[in-house]
Design a protein around this motif. Structure first.
Motif, mmCIF file in Angstrom:
data_model
loop_
_atom_site.group_PDB
_atom_site.id
_atom_site.type_symbol
_atom_site.label_atom_id
_atom_site.label_comp_id
_atom_site.label_asym_id
_atom_site.label_seq_id
_atom_site.Cartn_x
_atom_site.Cartn_y
_atom_site.Cartn_z
ATOM 1 N N LEU A 179 0.794 -1.344 -0.055
ATOM 2 C CA LEU A 179 -0.071 0.035 0.067
ATOM 3 C C LEU A 179 0.955 1.290 0.086
ATOM 4 C CD1 LEU A 179 -2.967 1.255 0.315
ATOM 5 C CD2 LEU A 179 -2.447 1.342 2.800
ATOM 6 N N LEU A 180 0.489 2.320 -0.989
ATOM 7 C CA LEU A 180 1.056 3.576 -0.858
ATOM 8 C C LEU A 180 0.247 4.188 -0.017
ATOM 9 C CD1 LEU A 180 2.375 5.736 -3.768
ATOM 10 C CD2 LEU A 180 1.185 6.691 -1.675
ATOM 11 N N LEU A 181 0.588 4.732 1.119
ATOM 12 C CA LEU A 181 -0.271 5.364 2.109
ATOM 13 C C LEU A 181 0.089 6.799 1.668
ATOM 14 C CD1 LEU A 181 -1.868 5.786 4.704
ATOM 15 C CD2 LEU A 181 0.210 6.080 5.969
ATOM 16 N N ASP A 182 -1.088 7.431 1.435
ATOM 17 C CA ASP A 182 -1.102 9.102 0.992
ATOM 18 C C ASP A 182 -1.994 9.685 1.886
ATOM 19 O OD1 ASP A 182 -2.149 11.327 -0.377
ATOM 20 O OD2 ASP A 182 -0.978 10.697 -1.953
ATOM 21 N N THR A 183 -1.360 10.668 2.822
ATOM 22 C CA THR A 183 -2.206 10.942 3.837
ATOM 23 C C THR A 183 -3.449 12.015 3.558
ATOM 24 O OG1 THR A 183 -0.440 12.995 3.900
ATOM 25 C CG2 THR A 183 -0.045 10.875 5.602
ATOM 26 N N GLY A 184 -2.941 12.855 2.464
ATOM 27 C CA GLY A 184 -4.164 13.670 1.731
ATOM 28 C C GLY A 184 -5.295 13.004 1.413
ATOM 29 N N HIS A 185 -5.043 11.909 0.383
ATOM 30 C CA HIS A 185 -6.038 11.181 -0.185
ATOM 31 C C HIS A 185 -6.695 10.531 0.826
ATOM 32 C CE1 HIS A 185 -5.443 12.012 -4.470
ATOM 33 N NE2 HIS A 185 -4.114 12.195 -4.234
ATOM 34 N N ALA A 186 -6.008 9.936 1.867
ATOM 35 C CA ALA A 186 -6.682 9.311 2.921
ATOM 36 C C ALA A 186 -7.754 9.938 3.727
ATOM 37 C CB ALA A 186 -5.724 8.637 4.071
ATOM 38 N N ARG A 187 -7.042 11.265 4.047
ATOM 39 C CA ARG A 187 -8.077 12.140 4.989
ATOM 40 C C ARG A 187 -9.286 12.842 4.097
ATOM 41 N NH1 ARG A 187 -11.119 13.880 7.022
ATOM 42 N NH2 ARG A 187 -11.485 14.972 8.671
ATOM 43 N N TRP A 188 -9.117 13.085 2.965
ATOM 44 C CA TRP A 188 -10.019 13.499 2.175
ATOM 45 C C TRP A 188 -11.064 12.432 1.628
ATOM 46 C CZ3 TRP A 188 -9.265 16.376 -3.116
ATOM 47 C CH2 TRP A 188 -10.322 16.992 -3.635
ATOM 48 N N GLY A 189 -10.638 11.279 1.498
ATOM 49 C CA GLY A 189 -11.389 10.133 1.440
ATOM 50 C C GLY A 189 -12.209 9.597 2.564
ATOM 51 N N GLY A 190 -11.897 9.871 3.708
ATOM 52 C CA GLY A 190 -12.969 9.800 5.009
ATOM 53 C C GLY A 190 -12.018 8.985 5.818
ATOM 54 N N ALA A 191 -10.726 8.464 5.562
ATOM 55 C CA ALA A 191 -10.182 7.852 6.529
ATOM 56 C C ALA A 191 -9.165 8.533 7.500
ATOM 57 C CB ALA A 191 -9.172 6.722 5.629
ATOM 58 N N ASP A 192 -8.686 8.212 8.636
ATOM 59 C CA ASP A 192 -7.691 8.562 9.220
ATOM 60 C C ASP A 192 -6.437 7.737 8.933
ATOM 61 O OD1 ASP A 192 -6.157 9.430 11.381
ATOM 62 O OD2 ASP A 192 -6.701 7.936 12.930
ATOM 63 N N PRO A 193 -5.440 8.564 8.302
ATOM 64 C CA PRO A 193 -4.228 8.301 7.925
ATOM 65 C C PRO A 193 -3.402 7.525 8.956
ATOM 66 C CG PRO A 193 -4.242 10.777 7.815
ATOM 67 C CD PRO A 193 -5.539 10.174 8.242
ATOM 68 N N ALA A 194 -3.535 8.032 10.294
ATOM 69 C CA ALA A 194 -2.577 7.425 11.242
ATOM 70 C C ALA A 194 -3.279 5.715 11.528
ATOM 71 C CB ALA A 194 -2.887 7.854 12.503
ATOM 72 N N GLY A 195 -4.870 5.820 11.337
ATOM 73 C CA GLY A 195 -5.179 4.511 11.527
ATOM 74 C C GLY A 195 -4.853 3.609 10.455
ATOM 75 N N LEU A 196 -5.051 4.067 9.083
ATOM 76 C CA LEU A 196 -4.415 3.160 8.063
ATOM 77 C C LEU A 196 -3.110 2.830 8.367
ATOM 78 C CD1 LEU A 196 -5.823 5.054 4.960
ATOM 79 C CD2 LEU A 196 -6.735 2.830 5.808
ATOM 80 N N ALA A 197 -2.320 3.697 8.673
ATOM 81 C CA ALA A 197 -0.745 3.285 8.936
ATOM 82 C C ALA A 197 -0.923 2.140 10.131
ATOM 83 C CB ALA A 197 0.071 4.475 9.505
ATOM 84 N N ARG A 198 -1.575 2.338 11.173
ATOM 85 C CA ARG A 198 -1.625 0.988 12.063
ATOM 86 C C ARG A 198 -2.118 -0.176 11.597
ATOM 87 N NH1 ARG A 198 -3.525 4.203 15.544
ATOM 88 N NH2 ARG A 198 -5.862 3.846 15.019
ATOM 89 N N ALA A 199 -3.249 -0.053 10.778
ATOM 90 C CA ALA A 199 -3.861 -1.270 10.310
ATOM 91 C C ALA A 199 -2.753 -1.906 9.467
ATOM 92 C CB ALA A 199 -5.289 -0.899 9.678
ATOM 93 N N ALA A 253 1.284 11.960 14.758
ATOM 94 C CA ALA A 253 0.633 10.771 14.946
ATOM 95 C C ALA A 253 0.771 9.569 13.755
ATOM 96 C CB ALA A 253 -0.697 11.028 14.983
ATOM 97 N N VAL A 254 0.751 9.947 12.612
ATOM 98 C CA VAL A 254 0.747 9.047 11.411
ATOM 99 C C VAL A 254 2.173 8.324 11.362
ATOM 100 C CG1 VAL A 254 0.906 8.987 8.797
ATOM 101 C CG2 VAL A 254 -0.469 10.614 9.969
ATOM 102 N N PHE A 255 3.330 9.188 11.899
ATOM 103 C CA PHE A 255 4.565 8.513 11.755
ATOM 104 C C PHE A 255 4.757 7.490 13.069
ATOM 105 C CE2 PHE A 255 6.288 12.358 9.305
ATOM 106 C CZ PHE A 255 5.947 12.000 8.005
ATOM 107 N N ARG A 256 4.109 7.689 14.138
ATOM 108 C CA ARG A 256 4.398 7.118 15.286
ATOM 109 C C ARG A 256 3.816 5.487 14.790
ATOM 110 N NH1 ARG A 256 3.501 11.728 18.441
ATOM 111 N NH2 ARG A 256 1.376 11.685 18.266
ATOM 112 N N GLU A 257 2.822 5.538 14.054
ATOM 113 C CA GLU A 257 2.395 4.311 13.537
ATOM 114 C C GLU A 257 3.117 3.538 12.514
ATOM 115 O OE1 GLU A 257 -0.073 2.773 15.428
ATOM 116 O OE2 GLU A 257 -0.967 4.726 16.417
ATOM 117 N N LEU A 258 4.249 4.105 12.058
ATOM 118 C CA LEU A 258 5.264 3.629 11.177
ATOM 119 C C LEU A 258 6.392 3.080 11.724
ATOM 120 C CD1 LEU A 258 4.307 5.820 8.046
ATOM 121 C CD2 LEU A 258 3.711 3.474 8.286
ATOM 122 N N LYS A 259 6.374 2.865 12.783
ATOM 123 C CA LYS A 259 7.802 2.273 13.430
ATOM 124 C C LYS A 259 8.415 1.230 12.844
ATOM 125 C CE LYS A 259 7.781 4.800 17.493
ATOM 126 N NZ LYS A 259 8.492 5.971 17.744
ATOM 127 N N GLY A 260 9.744 1.435 12.452
ATOM 128 C CA GLY A 260 10.450 0.489 11.921
ATOM 129 C C GLY A 260 10.349 0.492 10.235
#
Length: 299
Positions: A179-199, A253-260
């Motif tokens: 998955l390419l995590l795009d923070t802007g498309h995620a937020r506008w599309g109704g998703a929490d980018p930090a939540g996607l990073a965690r999932a 918050a997004v980067f904290r979910e991308l540990k490693g």
């Protein structure tokens, strides 16, 4: 663990509407990117399409090639046919020294059509997800066989826009689909980018960082604007997207979910440079990304 900060040239120019920033020479784009401490660039329409020439051009400005967008049409053709169609892009990517292929399904996408409001974007029916996922996985496997990593770009105006779409894509594909995590498309599309990073942390292979002007997003949604009108703004107004630190997304918050995570985080803005001069915005965005990465312990 290595984090590199790259950029997409759409802060200086625009591939979907090439007259935006059309009078900005490639050399100015690269000079300003270097001044903003950018380490690598993604492909833009002004760049060479020959891999060796592309690598050389970027190297002359002290930068690496990061990746380029490839438009899939897997709703219309097989994975084998897609792989054959992608041969030129594959050769360019490998020749330029990169190993990431950014893909998005565009066979029925509307993001490049200024006459189509986002409410008309395509959607897959429930029964279409499984066969589509099989083909996307096979395409990713074929790319992996030649040393390339497929990173799927969820994008407004396409079949993978909402959080539900992303969940369906990930459920119906398997590695080596990343998955390419795009923070802007995620937020506008109704998703929490930090939540996607965690999932999807284990399958995130590339990160795009652009921010969202909340008030403008709400206005664009209420007015049912097209994607291009939304990002470029109406009249003299600025659009929905901007650089990190100028909008509503909490990047720490997004980067904290991308540990490693190791790889590129790519600055984007998708703004008209006549309304939002690229260099000061790029410097602001890079500074904010670095601060957020440090706060999250990734840099």
């Amino acid at each position: 663990m290595t984090i590199l900060i790259g950029a997409n040239p759409i802060g200086w120019t625009n591939d979907d509407l090439q007259e935006i920033g059309g009078d900005t020479p490639l050399e100015k784009c690269l000079e300003e990117a270097r001044e903003a401490s950018i380490e690598g660039m993604e492909k833009g329409h002004k760049m060479p399409t020959d891999g060796a020439a592309l690598k050389g051009k970027l190297a002359s400005f002290g930068m690496d090639f990061v990746a380029g967008w490839y438009s899939t049409e897997l709703l219309k053709r097989s994975a084998r046919e897609e792989f054959e169609a992608a041969k030129a892009h594959i050769a360019m990517t490998k020749g330029a020294g990169a190993n990431i292929v950014i893909v998005a399904e565009t066979s029925n996408a509307i993001h490049g059509d200024r006459s189509k409001p986002l409410s008309e974007r395509p959607r897959l029916r429930k029964g279409d997800w499984a066969p589509y996922g099989v083909k996307m996985t096979e395409f990713a496997e074929r790319l992996a066989d030649v040393g390339l990593k497929l990173c799927y770009h969820h994008h407004m105006g396409t079949i993978i826009q909402s959080e539900r779409d992303i969940d369906a894509l990930m459920a119906h594909t398997r590695p080596p689909v990343h998955l390419l995590l795009d923070t802007g498309h995620a937020r506008w599309g109704g998703a929490d980018p930090a939540g996607l990073a965690r999932a999807y942390r284990s399958r995130i292979g590339h990160v795009h960082c652009k921010d969202v002007r909340e008030a403008k997003m709400r206005e664009a949604n209420a007015g049912d604007w097209s994607f291009l009108d939304s990002i470029l703004g109406m009249g003299k107004e600025l659009g929905v997207y901007t650089v990190p630190g100028d909008g509503m997304i909490d990047y720490a918050a997004v980067f904290r979910e991308l540990k490693g995570y190791s790889g590129w985080v790519v600055l984007e803005a998708e703004q008209d440079p006549k309304k939002a001069p690229a260099l000061p915005y790029a410097k602001k965005g890079v500074a904010h990304i670095r601060a957020a990465l440090n706060e999250a312990g990734l840099m």
